[in-house]
Enzyme design. Structure first.
Site, PDB file in Angstrom:
ATOM      1  N   LEU A 136      -3.900  11.428 -16.891  1.00  0.00           N
ATOM      2  CA  LEU A 136      -2.914  10.716 -17.780  1.00  0.00           C
ATOM      3  C   LEU A 136      -3.076   9.342 -18.172  1.00  0.00           C
ATOM      4  O   LEU A 136      -2.780   8.455 -16.997  1.00  0.00           O
ATOM      5  CB  LEU A 136      -1.249  10.986 -17.293  1.00  0.00           C
ATOM      6  N   ASP A 137      -3.232   9.035 -19.180  1.00  0.00           N
ATOM      7  CA  ASP A 137      -3.658   7.518 -19.678  1.00  0.00           C
ATOM      8  C   ASP A 137      -2.611   6.611 -19.411  1.00  0.00           C
ATOM      9  O   ASP A 137      -1.572   6.886 -20.013  1.00  0.00           O
ATOM     10  CB  ASP A 137      -4.259   7.447 -20.993  1.00  0.00           C
ATOM     11  N   GLU A 166      -3.279   7.395 -14.475  1.00  0.00           N
ATOM     12  CA  GLU A 166      -4.310   5.952 -14.626  1.00  0.00           C
ATOM     13  C   GLU A 166      -3.013   5.007 -14.732  1.00  0.00           C
ATOM     14  O   GLU A 166      -2.082   4.768 -15.266  1.00  0.00           O
ATOM     15  CB  GLU A 166      -4.769   5.875 -15.837  1.00  0.00           C
TER      16      GLU A 166
END
Length: 598
Positions: free
Chosen positions: A249-250, A287
């Site tokens: 998950l950015d 992240e």
């Protein structure tokens, strides 16, 4: 039975028309602002091209949930049924993150062709390397022909330049056939600036939050229930319809959500439910540079319940101690003591002063935190690509230093993540590249890129133009390097370390307090003791003699000249009778030693 493929949520629409294979089909609004075709549709099982005419607009726009954009993000959507793929991974039982090794890959530069099908041809290399997961940088549809993927706008569609959704299914199947899990990098914190038509349909975007990259998503405002469902359905799509094993998950700090139950908690609960249904491990990795343990704390204990998070502190400590670079955010990580703290505490900034941020940052990890919940790297797309010229460690380090980086990474108690080509010391850079077709956007991207490097003290004059196609071409891996001895030797080191990691339980012991670290700043040496193993590292440019207590054999060495001498007597400070064995470490080398327990 009504065909629901063309139903669409559109509270902003006053009128809505479905353009289906060139024919206009009126739509009507139903409860919850969902629009459905006004008449039953009789369609065969072939594909159909479609879009929507909203209000008085005569130009059709794609489906927000489009599975296929064959003509790009500005073109019509095309129907795609993921269930039509004949999966061959029926025996695949998945991979737990604990004890695993990840490699990060960008599809467009992994092979000369830059497609998912050509990537399949290189999976044998990853299998021989011994990695457990391939983490794929974003593949959702974005504007242009090539890019990093973080400015995607059609989250349910796979970029056509990579081969589209059918190619993605083939890729996942091929990975599973070779025993490799797939982690997909997804971006939910913002949408790209080109091809984003969601605002025409409804309040997908926030009018009270913003990010540095563009419009953020409406997670907590009016009508945000359907927006959250949109994201949750996308999570389920990757894991269920494409058989993906996990999601990265950015930039979760930019998922601004003021509701009592954070969207990350909902993701974690949804994935737990799906995991129980599919009967294989499913992983969520955040992240984050917040150094906030709440992300990986269980929901029962008041956390978000994610499985793991990226930890940049490990990268920074390794990078600084190998390169000597201390500009910008690297400044706090100078000295081997910083690396020792990261290896034993997980976070370096755990409430300490961050001089780069100009404030205190982070909080300590609870003592019971499993070390594998931190995903670490000595190189990744961010830490390479966000440098002025996208240079890898290969550009500034000796072969011995590259081997030290590999040793520290792959013998750590954390989850190591390599970056494609790292394993053989690739000399090709990984630069920031884009292909925005709009001149104004292209100009803004280029100018913005130059402005980002001021705080790091890097020369803006050397920053490559991201819109120049040669910036993209330079970033493609050169697989012919594997034929050169210096690259082949480093590759063998990575293979040996990954194999050692899988054999030795003490390497993957998940407890942070299981490691002790001794450093000598004067000699430039670091010694990690974990159970029956000692990892000894000589950062200096001179040979060092280190006494190792109860040493019996060298299990691994980056330099063939590493030597373990005969048992000698004792030294000052050691318990009487404790056998010490001299270890000779050549300059810029590392070794893993077996020791007997006292």
């Amino acid at each position: 039975m009504r065909d629901s493929r063309f139903d669409v949520w559109a509270p902003h629409a006053e009128t809505l028309t479905l353009l289906l294979d060139g024919t206009q089909v009126p739509m009507r609004s139903t409860d919850g602002d969902w629009w459905v075709p006004d008449a039953a549709l009789e369609l065969d099982e072939t594909t159909h091209d479609y879009g929507y005419l909203i209000n008085d607009d005569s130009t059709p726009v794609p489906d927000p949930r489009s599975r296929w954009q064959p003509e790009g993000v500005h073109g019509l959507s095309r129907t795609f049924d993921p269930a039509r793929h004949s999966w061959v991974d029926g025996d695949w039982t998945g991979r737990p993150l604990a004890g695993s090794v990840i490699i990060e890959v960008h599809i467009g530069t992994f092979t000369p062709e830059g497609t998912l099908d050509s990537a399949i041809d290189r999976l044998g290399h990853l299998q021989e390397l011994g990695v457990d997961f391939v983490e794929v940088m974003p593949v959702n549809a974005f504007s242009g022909t090539h890019g990093w993927g973080y400015d995607g706008v059609d989250w349910f569609a796979v970029h056509e330049g990579y081969g589209g959704p059918a190619a993605y299914q083939r890729f996942v199947d091929a990975c599973h056939e070779r025993g490799i899990g797939v982690i997909q990098d997804v971006v939910y914190n913002h949408l790209g600036p080109s091809g984003n038509y969601l605002g025409k349909f409804g309040p997908y975007l926030s009018d009270h939050h913003a990010t540095a990259w563009g419009d953020t998503v409406n997670l907590d405002g009016e009508n945000s229930d359907e927006v959250r469902a949109y994201l949750r359905d996308n999570v389920a799509m990757w894991l269920r319809d494409f058989h993906v094993d996990g999601l990265r998950l950015d930039a979760v700090h930019a998922l601004v959500d003021d509701r009592a139950v954070h969207i990350l908690e909902e993701f974690a609960r949804d994935v737990d439910e799906l995991e129980a249904h599919v009967g294989r491990p499913l992983t969520l990795i955040a992240e984050s540079d917040l150094n906030n343990p709440r992300l990986i704390t269980s929901d029962e204990a008041g956390g978000y319940g994610l499985d793991a998070q990226w930890s940049d502190d490990f990268h920074h400590a390794v990078h600084v101690n190998l390169t000597g670079e201390t500009s910008g955010y690297y400044g706090d990580f100078a000295g081997l003591d910083a690396l020792a703290k990261v290896l034993t505490k997980g976070f370096f900034h755990d409430g300490t002063l961050s001089t780069f941020r100009g404030r205190h940052h982070g909080r300590p990890l609870p003592a019971q935190t499993r070390a594998w919940r931190l995903v670490v790297s000595s190189q990744n797309h961010d830490q390479i690509g966000n440098r002025a010229i996208g240079d890898r460690l290969t550009a500034s380090l000796s072969p011995g230093q590259l081997a030290i980086a590999a040793t520290l990474e792959l013998t750590s108690p954390f989850t190591p993540m390599l970056f494609m080509g790292e394993e053989w010391g690739a000399t090709t850079p990984f630069q920031f590249f884009s292909s925005h077709p709009e001149p104004e956007l292209a100009k803004a991207t280029t100018e913005g890129r130059i402005g980002e490097f001021a705080r790091m003290g890097w020369d803006a004059a050397v920053v490559p133009n991201p819109q120049d196609v040669e910036t993209f071409n330079r970033s493609k891996l050169d697989w012919s390097e594997l034929d050169k001895p210096e690259h082949a030797r480093l590759l063998e080191i990575y293979r040996e370390l990954i194999a050692l990691r899988s054999r030795e339980a003490d390497i993957t012991t998940p407890w942070l307090d299981a490691s002790t670290v001794d450093v000598s700043a004067e000699d430039g040496t670091l010694v990690i003791t974990r159970g029956s193993l000692v990892v000894a590292v000589n950062f200096s440019s001179d040979e060092r003699q280190l006494p190792v207590r109860h040493a019996t054999e060298v299990l691994f060495a980056t330099d063939a000249r590493v030597a373990l001498g005969k048992t000698t007597g004792t030294t000052t400070g050691a318990p009487v009778g404790t056998p010490l064995v001299p270890l000779s470490l050549p300059a810029q080398s590392a070794a893993v030693i077996r020791v007997t327990r006292a």
